[in-house]
Scaffold this motif. Structure first.
Motif, PDB file in Angstrom:
ATOM      1  N   PHE A  63       0.836  -1.189   0.000  1.00  0.00           N
ATOM      2  CA  PHE A  63       0.000   0.000   0.000  1.00  0.00           C
ATOM      3  C   PHE A  63       0.879   1.250   0.000  1.00  0.00           C
ATOM      4  O   PHE A  63       1.977   1.236   0.559  1.00  0.00           O
ATOM      5  N   ASN A  64       0.367   2.329  -0.605  1.00  0.00           N
ATOM      6  CA  ASN A  64       1.107   3.581  -0.522  1.00  0.00           C
ATOM      7  C   ASN A  64       0.945   4.162   0.882  1.00  0.00           C
ATOM      8  O   ASN A  64      -0.001   3.834   1.609  1.00  0.00           O
ATOM      9  N   THR A  65       1.874   5.027   1.264  1.00  0.00           N
ATOM     10  CA  THR A  65       1.763   5.726   2.533  1.00  0.00           C
ATOM     11  C   THR A  65       0.465   6.531   2.544  1.00  0.00           C
ATOM     12  O   THR A  65       0.128   7.176   1.548  1.00  0.00           O
ATOM     13  N   PRO A  66      -0.302   6.498   3.639  1.00  0.00           N
ATOM     14  CA  PRO A  66      -1.548   7.272   3.713  1.00  0.00           C
ATOM     15  C   PRO A  66      -1.356   8.742   3.339  1.00  0.00           C
ATOM     16  O   PRO A  66      -0.335   9.355   3.686  1.00  0.00           O
ATOM     17  N   GLN A  67      -2.351   9.300   2.665  1.00  0.00           N
ATOM     18  CA  GLN A  67      -2.226  10.632   2.085  1.00  0.00           C
ATOM     19  C   GLN A  67      -1.986  11.717   3.128  1.00  0.00           C
ATOM     20  O   GLN A  67      -1.228  12.670   2.893  1.00  0.00           O
ATOM     21  N   HIS A  68      -2.616  11.588   4.309  1.00  0.00           N
ATOM     22  CA  HIS A  68      -2.434  12.659   5.299  1.00  0.00           C
ATOM     23  C   HIS A  68      -0.992  12.736   5.797  1.00  0.00           C
ATOM     24  O   HIS A  68      -0.525  13.810   6.201  1.00  0.00           O
ATOM     25  N   ILE A  69      -0.274  11.621   5.721  1.00  0.00           N
ATOM     26  CA  ILE A  69       1.142  11.607   6.107  1.00  0.00           C
ATOM     27  C   ILE A  69       1.978  12.291   5.033  1.00  0.00           C
ATOM     28  O   ILE A  69       2.858  13.113   5.331  1.00  0.00           O
ATOM     29  N   ILE A  70       1.687  11.972   3.777  1.00  0.00           N
ATOM     30  CA  ILE A  70       2.392  12.606   2.663  1.00  0.00           C
ATOM     31  C   ILE A  70       2.154  14.112   2.681  1.00  0.00           C
ATOM     32  O   ILE A  70       3.091  14.910   2.508  1.00  0.00           O
ATOM     33  N   ASP A  71       0.918  14.515   2.911  1.00  0.00           N
ATOM     34  CA  ASP A  71       0.579  15.944   2.938  1.00  0.00           C
ATOM     35  C   ASP A  71       1.334  16.663   4.052  1.00  0.00           C
ATOM     36  O   ASP A  71       1.827  17.792   3.859  1.00  0.00           O
ATOM     37  N   ALA A  72       1.417  16.031   5.209  1.00  0.00           N
ATOM     38  CA  ALA A  72       2.115  16.662   6.337  1.00  0.00           C
ATOM     39  C   ALA A  72       3.597  16.846   6.033  1.00  0.00           C
ATOM     40  O   ALA A  72       4.191  17.883   6.378  1.00  0.00           O
ATOM     41  N   ALA A  73       4.201  15.857   5.383  1.00  0.00           N
ATOM     42  CA  ALA A  73       5.616  15.964   5.022  1.00  0.00           C
ATOM     43  C   ALA A  73       5.838  17.079   4.008  1.00  0.00           C
ATOM     44  O   ALA A  73       6.786  17.872   4.132  1.00  0.00           O
ATOM     45  N   CYS A  74       4.958  17.157   3.020  1.00  0.00           N
ATOM     46  CA  CYS A  74       5.072  18.226   2.007  1.00  0.00           C
ATOM     47  C   CYS A  74       4.911  19.599   2.652  1.00  0.00           C
ATOM     48  O   CYS A  74       5.666  20.534   2.356  1.00  0.00           O
ATOM     49  N   SER A  75       3.947  19.721   3.531  1.00  0.00           N
ATOM     50  CA  SER A  75       3.716  20.999   4.206  1.00  0.00           C
ATOM     51  C   SER A  75       4.925  21.409   5.040  1.00  0.00           C
ATOM     52  O   SER A  75       5.291  22.595   5.093  1.00  0.00           O
ATOM     53  N   SER A  76       5.555  20.429   5.673  1.00  0.00           N
ATOM     54  CA  SER A  76       6.718  20.748   6.506  1.00  0.00           C
ATOM     55  C   SER A  76       7.840  21.355   5.674  1.00  0.00           C
ATOM     56  O   SER A  76       8.513  22.296   6.115  1.00  0.00           O
ATOM     57  N   MET A  77       8.035  20.841   4.483  1.00  0.00           N
ATOM     58  CA  MET A  77       9.072  21.396   3.611  1.00  0.00           C
ATOM     59  C   MET A  77       8.709  22.806   3.158  1.00  0.00           C
ATOM     60  O   MET A  77       9.551  23.715   3.152  1.00  0.00           O
ATOM     61  N   ASN A  78       7.451  22.990   2.776  1.00  0.00           N
ATOM     62  CA  ASN A  78       7.015  24.310   2.328  1.00  0.00           C
ATOM     63  C   ASN A  78       7.080  25.348   3.443  1.00  0.00           C
ATOM     64  O   ASN A  78       7.222  26.545   3.187  1.00  0.00           O
ATOM     65  N   GLU A  79       6.978  24.879   4.680  1.00  0.00           N
ATOM     66  CA  GLU A  79       7.053  25.783   5.829  1.00  0.00           C
ATOM     67  C   GLU A  79       8.491  26.010   6.300  1.00  0.00           C
ATOM     68  O   GLU A  79       8.723  26.711   7.294  1.00  0.00           O
ATOM     69  N   GLY A  80       9.443  25.423   5.587  1.00  0.00           N
ATOM     70  CA  GLY A  80      10.848  25.666   5.899  1.00  0.00           C
ATOM     71  C   GLY A  80      11.468  24.724   6.902  1.00  0.00           C
ATOM     72  O   GLY A  80      12.582  24.974   7.394  1.00  0.00           O
ATOM     73  N   HIS A  81      10.785  23.615   7.214  1.00  0.00           N
ATOM     74  CA  HIS A  81      11.346  22.663   8.181  1.00  0.00           C
ATOM     75  C   HIS A  81      12.269  21.685   7.460  1.00  0.00           C
ATOM     76  O   HIS A  81      11.961  20.506   7.287  1.00  0.00           O
ATOM     77  N   THR A  82      13.408  22.192   7.046  1.00  0.00           N
ATOM     78  CA  THR A  82      14.340  21.386   6.240  1.00  0.00           C
ATOM     79  C   THR A  82      15.750  21.384   6.827  1.00  0.00           C
ATOM     80  O   THR A  82      16.715  21.047   6.140  1.00  0.00           O
ATOM     81  N   LYS A  83      15.864  21.758   8.084  1.00  0.00           N
ATOM     82  CA  LYS A  83      17.182  21.878   8.719  1.00  0.00           C
ATOM     83  C   LYS A  83      17.431  20.695   9.665  1.00  0.00           C
ATOM     84  O   LYS A  83      16.618  19.805   9.818  1.00  0.00           O
ATOM     85  N   TYR A  84      18.606  20.722  10.302  1.00  0.00           N
ATOM     86  CA  TYR A  84      18.929  19.709  11.295  1.00  0.00           C
ATOM     87  C   TYR A  84      17.888  19.678  12.411  1.00  0.00           C
ATOM     88  O   TYR A  84      17.269  20.695  12.736  1.00  0.00           O
ATOM     89  N   THR A  85      17.733  18.496  13.009  1.00  0.00           N
ATOM     90  CA  THR A  85      16.931  18.370  14.230  1.00  0.00           C
ATOM     91  C   THR A  85      17.848  17.825  15.322  1.00  0.00           C
ATOM     92  O   THR A  85      18.987  17.431  15.049  1.00  0.00           O
ATOM     93  N   PRO A  86      17.385  17.753  16.564  1.00  0.00           N
ATOM     94  CA  PRO A  86      18.194  17.076  17.589  1.00  0.00           C
ATOM     95  C   PRO A  86      18.524  15.644  17.154  1.00  0.00           C
ATOM     96  O   PRO A  86      17.739  15.011  16.438  1.00  0.00           O
ATOM     97  N   ALA A  87      19.646  15.148  17.596  1.00  0.00           N
ATOM     98  CA  ALA A  87      20.088  13.806  17.202  1.00  0.00           C
ATOM     99  C   ALA A  87      19.074  12.740  17.584  1.00  0.00           C
ATOM    100  O   ALA A  87      18.918  11.733  16.877  1.00  0.00           O
ATOM    101  N   ALA A  88      18.371  12.943  18.696  1.00  0.00           N
ATOM    102  CA  ALA A  88      17.378  11.961  19.161  1.00  0.00           C
ATOM    103  C   ALA A  88      16.020  12.155  18.515  1.00  0.00           C
ATOM    104  O   ALA A  88      15.088  11.410  18.809  1.00  0.00           O
ATOM    105  N   GLY A  89      15.895  13.152  17.626  1.00  0.00           N
ATOM    106  CA  GLY A  89      14.633  13.360  16.932  1.00  0.00           C
ATOM    107  C   GLY A  89      13.903  14.614  17.386  1.00  0.00           C
ATOM    108  O   GLY A  89      14.199  15.180  18.441  1.00  0.00           O
ATOM    109  N   LEU A  90      12.948  15.042  16.583  1.00  0.00           N
ATOM    110  CA  LEU A  90      12.137  16.203  16.922  1.00  0.00           C
ATOM    111  C   LEU A  90      11.392  15.967  18.244  1.00  0.00           C
ATOM    112  O   LEU A  90      10.773  14.915  18.426  1.00  0.00           O
ATOM    113  N   PRO A  91      11.420  16.928  19.150  1.00  0.00           N
ATOM    114  CA  PRO A  91      10.678  16.761  20.411  1.00  0.00           C
ATOM    115  C   PRO A  91       9.208  16.428  20.187  1.00  0.00           C
ATOM    116  O   PRO A  91       8.630  15.636  20.946  1.00  0.00           O
ATOM    117  N   LYS A  92       8.595  17.006  19.152  1.00  0.00           N
ATOM    118  CA  LYS A  92       7.186  16.730  18.893  1.00  0.00           C
ATOM    119  C   LYS A  92       6.969  15.269  18.497  1.00  0.00           C
ATOM    120  O   LYS A  92       5.968  14.653  18.882  1.00  0.00           O
TER     121      LYS A  92
END
Length: 394
Positions: free
Chosen positions: A42-71
């Motif tokens: 199955f393809n990845t659910p659409q709401h997940i794809i949309d969230a990833a695309c939105s994150s890039m458009n909002e400028g979330h393309t930089k480093y994160t903490p090594a252990a992952g985003l707090p959210k």
């Protein structure tokens, strides 16, 4: 150029070898059916794809903490609380580049040269290789077919030595699809607590269980077992996100901190965009997860009866994951092949069906078939296997 000894000791992936051969035959124009896939179709659910695309458009393309985003760490913590009733702090969770990377990093921080890790057979192909890469020693304990491919507390106790660092529990299992019950996990856990052995609980297929069977995490059974366990999980199988490479580990704060330190020098951080997709996976609708699970269950129930009707094939019905793990020793014998590996090779060359030989999982009498493909394709594959056996039967 001389390669490092630890790399030269690695065993090539049987799954990748079969996949490569199948692709080669396909490129030559052959109608090959591949049942080696370890990922949902199955393809990845659409709401997940949309969230990833939105994150890039909002400028979330930089480093994160090594252990992952707090959210994302918080979303994982909430998932554990909701699904297993286990509470973790943010210091007890690390996001990794897939569950496989979580396992690799874990072995690197807990093993010194000569330390032993108990691995029940059949096993996922990367367990022993990752232990060897950390200079550890894989110790195999047979999960017999008579015991639904699961090990007993007595077997575990007998295998433990003064060099034993950890035992791996994979439930639901790749390749067998078997689940450990709560009672079985408690019994294994008592041995680990008594012997002070770390439990590595690989729960990547937790969302894919069928019938009355339900996943139980050994870490949820007592505070002592939670402290003794490192859980490895991720969104690859549950949310059809294999290529996104987001996994995680949860457990003892000291171990998680060491894994984070190592990750900071090896991968910097998991891919930022994929992490935003994983946040949506856990915080958004879970309906696609259940739809996928139901589809796998339907395929299993239809294809299982057809498979076990083939001469010389026996199979314990899986309780989870998306693999069938039949014993085909008799089928190999009645068709004139000296072993199952030869049977599998001929099946690909002559019937154009690619399956994975059980020798790669530590049980040479079995084969692994993935039902993470359409029902039409599955029925055609089983029909070809049946014709192959019937035509060659002596």
């Amino acid at each position: 150029m001389q390669l490092a000894k630890r790399v030269k000791s690695l065993t090539p992936s049987t799954t990748l070898a079969i996949t490569a051969k199948a692709k080669e035959l396909k490129s030559q124009g052959h109608d090959v059916i591949g049942l080696g896939a370890g990922e949902p179709d199955f393809n990845t659910p659409q709401h997940i794809i949309d969230a990833a695309c939105s994150s890039m458009n909002e400028g979330h393309t930089k480093y994160t903490p090594a252990a992952g985003l707090p959210k994302l760490v918080n979303a994982i913590i909430n998932k554990f609380k909701a699904d297993q009733g286990i509470e973790y702090s943010s210091k007890e969770v690390i996001v990794t580049n897939g569950a496989k990377h979580g396992l690799y990093t874990l072995f690197q921080v807990i093993l010194d040269e000569g330390d032993e890790v108990i691995i029940p057979t059949p096993y996922w192909v990367s367990y022993p290789e990752q232990v060897k890469l950390a200079m550890g020693v894989p110790v195999f304990v047979e999960g017999s077919e008579a015991n639904s491919f699961k090990i007993t507390p007595e077997q575990l106790s007998e295998a433990i030595t003064d060099r034993t660092k950890a035992v791996i529990i994979n439930s639901p299992s790749n390749p067998t699809g078997m689940l450990y019950t709560e009672e079985e996990l408690k019994a294994l856990g008592e041995v680990c607590l008594e012997k002070d052995v770390l439990i590595i609980s690989d729960e990547i297929y937790e969302k894919l269980t069928y019938g009355e069977n339900k996943h139980v995490s050994i870490a949820q059974l007592s505070p002592q077992l939670k402290e003794q366990t490192i859980i490895i999980n991720g969104v690859s199988k549950s949310h059809s996100m294999t290529g996104w490479r987001i996994g995680y580990a949860a457990g003892n704060e000291t171990i998680i901190k060491a894994m984070t330190n190592l990750a900071s020098h090896s991968t910097s951080n998991p891919t930022t965009t994929a992490q935003y997709g994983a946040i949506a996976a856990y915080e958004g609708s879970q309906e696609p997860v259940e739809e996928m699970r139901k589809a796998f269950e339907e395929r299993l129930n239809i294809i299982y009866d057809k498979l076990v009707a083939i001469p010389g094939v026996s199979c314990i019905k899986p309780q989870g994951a998306f693999y069938l793990y039949p014993n085909v020793r008799e089928a190999a014998e009645i068709t004139g092949y000296e072993n199952v590996d030869a049977f599998v090779a001929a099946l690909l060359e002559e019937a154009m069906v690619a399956v994975v030989p059980g020798s790669g999982f530590g049980t040479p009498e079995n084969i692994r078939l993935s039902y993470a493909t359409s029902l039409d394709v599955l029925e055609e594959a089983v029909s070809r296997i049946n014709k192959f056996v019937e035509n060659k039967k002596k």
